[in-house]
Design an enzyme around this catalytic site. Structure first.
Site, PDB file in Angstrom:
ATOM      1  N   GLU A  66      -3.678   7.970  13.688  1.00 14.26           N
ATOM      2  CA  GLU A  66      -2.410   7.273  13.940  1.00 14.26           C
ATOM      3  C   GLU A  66      -1.495   8.025  14.900  1.00 14.26           C
ATOM      4  O   GLU A  66      -0.775   7.412  15.687  1.00 14.26           O
ATOM      5  CB  GLU A  66      -1.672   6.989  12.621  1.00 14.26           C
ATOM      6  CG  GLU A  66      -2.269   5.843  11.815  1.00 14.26           C
ATOM      7  CD  GLU A  66      -3.414   6.290  10.933  1.00 14.26           C
ATOM      8  OE1 GLU A  66      -3.630   7.515  10.818  1.00 14.26           O
ATOM      9  OE2 GLU A  66      -4.101   5.426  10.357  1.00 14.26           O
ATOM     10  N   HIS A 117       0.766   0.702   0.430  1.00 12.32           N
ATOM     11  CA  HIS A 117       0.409  -0.402   1.338  1.00 12.32           C
ATOM     12  C   HIS A 117       1.375  -1.559   1.101  1.00 12.32           C
ATOM     13  O   HIS A 117       0.974  -2.714   1.050  1.00 12.32           O
ATOM     14  CB  HIS A 117      -1.027  -0.883   1.092  1.00 12.32           C
ATOM     15  CG  HIS A 117      -2.086   0.098   1.502  1.00 12.32           C
ATOM     16  ND1 HIS A 117      -2.263   1.292   0.872  1.00 12.32           N
ATOM     17  CD2 HIS A 117      -3.018   0.048   2.485  1.00 12.32           C
ATOM     18  CE1 HIS A 117      -3.278   1.942   1.435  1.00 12.32           C
ATOM     19  NE2 HIS A 117      -3.751   1.207   2.424  1.00 12.32           N
TER      20      HIS A 117
END
Lengths: 309, 339
Positions: B63, B131
């Site tokens: 990322e 999440h």
């Protein structure tokens, strides 16, 4: 090359003295002792090639072609500085000569170099990206992610690790188990080489091989340059953490003096010619200081500009 | 007119902009592997057929690199659309977004541009706390970024196209329950709104909210999924004689304060609904701004209905409790009418 080395050294020294005088705001992270890395790597690159730098960017920027005046103005926090007074010492750069404004977060410029490399490749140019970082950066996650990406995508990036043995005050042996950081290249499937970072010709030769490789689309290289800071990590650092014998040995390998001695020994130039170069460079620095001092400061409310393009 | 889901509308926006401008490209994890998902929620599915894998670039799970590469590419002549599978992973790339993307233009005195798009799915969907977050508020706090949050297919396409053409880093928050993703990427409990999307090209400017429902008693400002929850609450309240105006700001930075002020001049009551945790959220900023600029139009204190200040829990009963529901919004509205 000698002219550039001499410029980098004396620019940084002059900045340091002006800092001690207290006429310059901010902080400084200087690169005296590491000049051969910047000059050797960047001597043959093109203006269109990109460069990412670190919190210690002055040498890189001068060698990449950022103007001395605009850098000096930035150091004096003037409106006509290379970053219009908004960057300061740690964000020096000028995109018009390929010097991406320096990223002062350790390893933070490395993923940016990946993007610039992708851009060079996707736009089908044969330009390359020089990605400078220090030994300390090689323990960051961003280093790993960037090295891996450059390798799998075969990007035209030359990773240049200036290993000056210290991350701020921490010696490299305390934080890295291997002998040469260049060994880490193997983990990503790219070549890694070690060069004497205080020998400008050795650096130039190693860098040009890596640059040539990148330009021909053969992918990235990790180049580790062994070097040493003559100065502290930042201002007010007397380097109490360094061994005096170690300092002495490294100072004897000073890259600027070495280059000068080499030129004289090989009779590539006469002493009087070098003196003329030195005099010219010192005059340029004097002129830049005078220009910067006479330049206007930004208006306070200019702080509100340039948040968005 | 075509009837599209939000995922399809986003895909069409990307497709049109990639056709229009060869500098535009996508990068992210699993964004178009053959036989894969097309991004976690199918937005980029199939785009590599037209544009190839050089412009629909599948990345390693890295990322920091994805965000940093977007910054570097944007500064050097490309227009990257970076994709993160779940908004929560934005924290992995925070240095690149907050320190580089947001500040490069400023630190360079305006000489550098960073025209990049960072797409991120948000919202609680019984996946547990990592999440699930709604992160709009975090990012509105960073000068240099623009923040958008489309809640309909029409807006998704028009706003994303504007984001791609913007010269600044734009973070796009998309709600998992609104995508309308199909096949094995379909979400349980999804609302999946489909909407009419014109065939001809259109752009939606930033900083222009819309009134989703007109009313005269209370103004509710809500974004993403909360727009639909507020609309549901408005239906309930209408039967009780309370008329609710629902405003969807569509973009949080810049924010359409004018529309909100115009509305509260009529309703005199303001409620802000957000899925994010309440403390220091974007709703707090809107409340403060309205209190500074337009308090005199209000007959009652500003009310915020938001996620409680806890991580998002897994158990559906607890998750449903934490995320504002239509009934919680309606209850707060009744109380507001009495104050």
């Amino acid at each position: 090359m000698y002219e550039q080395l001499f410029l980098l050294r004396n620019y940084e020294d002059r900045i340091y003295y002006m800092f001690l005088e207290g006429i310059m705001p901010g902080t400084i992270h200087q690169s005296q002792g590491q000049e051969a890395c910047a000059v050797g790597v960047l001597f043959d690159v093109r203006k269109e090639d990109y460069m990412t730098s670190t919190h210690r960017p002055a040498g890189h920027c001068l060698a990449k072609g950022v103007s001395l005046e605009s850098m000096m103005c930035e150091m004096f926090a003037k409106a006509n500085g290379c970053c219009k007074g908004k960057g300061g010492a740690m964000h020096t750069g000028d995109i018009s000569v390929g010097a991406i404004p320096a990223v002062a977060i350790t390893a933070g410029g490395m993923p940016v170099a990946i993007g610039a490399g992708l851009s060079c490749k996707m736009r089908k140019t044969d330009n390359v990206v020089i990605c400078f970082f220090g030994d300390g950066a090689s323990n960051e996650g961003a280093f790993h992610e960037s090295m891996n990406a450059a390798a799998i995508w075969n990007l035209p990036v030359v990773f240049v690790c200036e290993n000056n043995l210290y991350g701020a005050s921490t010696h490299i042996n305390q934080v890295i188990k291997i002998k040469d950081l260049a060994e880490r290249a193997a983990a990503y499937g790219m070549p890694g080489y070690v060069a004497d970072g205080n020998d400008v010709l050795a650096v130039n030769k190693a860098a040009n091989e890596a640059i040539d490789r990148a330009r021909k689309g053969k992918g990235p290289t990790l180049l580790e340059l062994k070097t040493y800071r003559r100065c502290g990590h930042s201002r007010n650092d007397a380097c109490g953490y360094r061994d005096k014998q170690e300092e002495k040995e490294w100072f004897e390998k000073d890259p600027v003096a070495r280059c000068k001695n080499y030129i004289l020994q090989q009779q590539l130039a006469a002493p009087v010619e070098l003196e003329a170069i030195e005099k010219k460079v010192l005059q340029q620095i004097d002129d830049a200081v005078a220009f910067a001092k006479a330049s206007p400061s930004p208006e306070p409310q200019d702080a509100l500009l340039h948040v968005y393009a | 007119m075509a009837t599209l889901s939000i995922a399809e509308a986003l895909r069409e926006a990307i497709r049109e902009e990639m056709r229009r401008d060869e500098r535009v490209f996508c990068l992210g994890e699993d964004i178009d592997i053959e036989g894969g998902f097309g991004g976690a929620f199918t937005v980029t599915l199939g785009l590599s057929k037209e544009f190839g894998h050089e412009r629909i670039l599948d990345t390693p799970i890295s990322e920091i690199m994805i965000a940093g590469a977007a910054v570097g590419a944007a500064m050097t002549g490309m227009i990257p659309i970076a994709d993160v599978q779940y908004g929560d992973f934005l924290f992995c790339m925070m240095d690149q977004l907050a320190n580089n993307a947001a500040k490069m233009t400023y630190m360079s005195g305006g000489t550098v541009k960073v025209p990049m798009v960072m797409r991120a799915p948000v919202g609680a969907t019984t996946r547990g706390a990592q999440h699930a977050q709604s992160l709009e508020g975090f990012f509105t706090h960073i000068p240099g970024l623009k923040i958008i949050c489309p809640s309909t297919a029409y807006d998704a396409k028009g706003l994303l196209k504007t984001a791609i053409r913007d010269n600044n880093p734009v973070v796009v928050f998309e709600h998992k329950l609104l995508y309308g993703s199909k096949g094995n990427r379909a979400e349980k409990a999804a609302l999946s709104p489909v909407g009419e999307v014109p065939d001809e090209e259109y752009l939606i400017p930033f900083g222009e909210g819309v009134i989703r429902r007109e009313g005269k008693d209370i103004t509710i400002v809500a974004n993403l999924l909360m727009v639909y929850r507020a609309m549901e609450a408005a239906d309930i309240l209408e039967k009780e004689g309370i008329s609710v105006e629902v405003i969807d700001p569509r973009t949080l930075v810049p924010f359409d304060y004018e529309l909100v002020i115009h509305s509260i001049r009529k309703t005199s009551r303001l409620m802000i609904v957000e899925e994010d945790t309440k403390r220091n959220g974007w709703g707090a900023e809107v409340a403060a701004q309205i209190a500074e600029d337009a308090l005199y139009y209000l007959d009652a204190p500003i009310v915020r209905v938001a996620g409680y200040d806890v991580p998002v829990p897994f158990a559906p009963v607890m998750e449903n409790y934490v995320v504002p529901s239509a009934s919680r919004i309606a209850e707060a509205a009744r109380k507001l009418m009495k104050s």
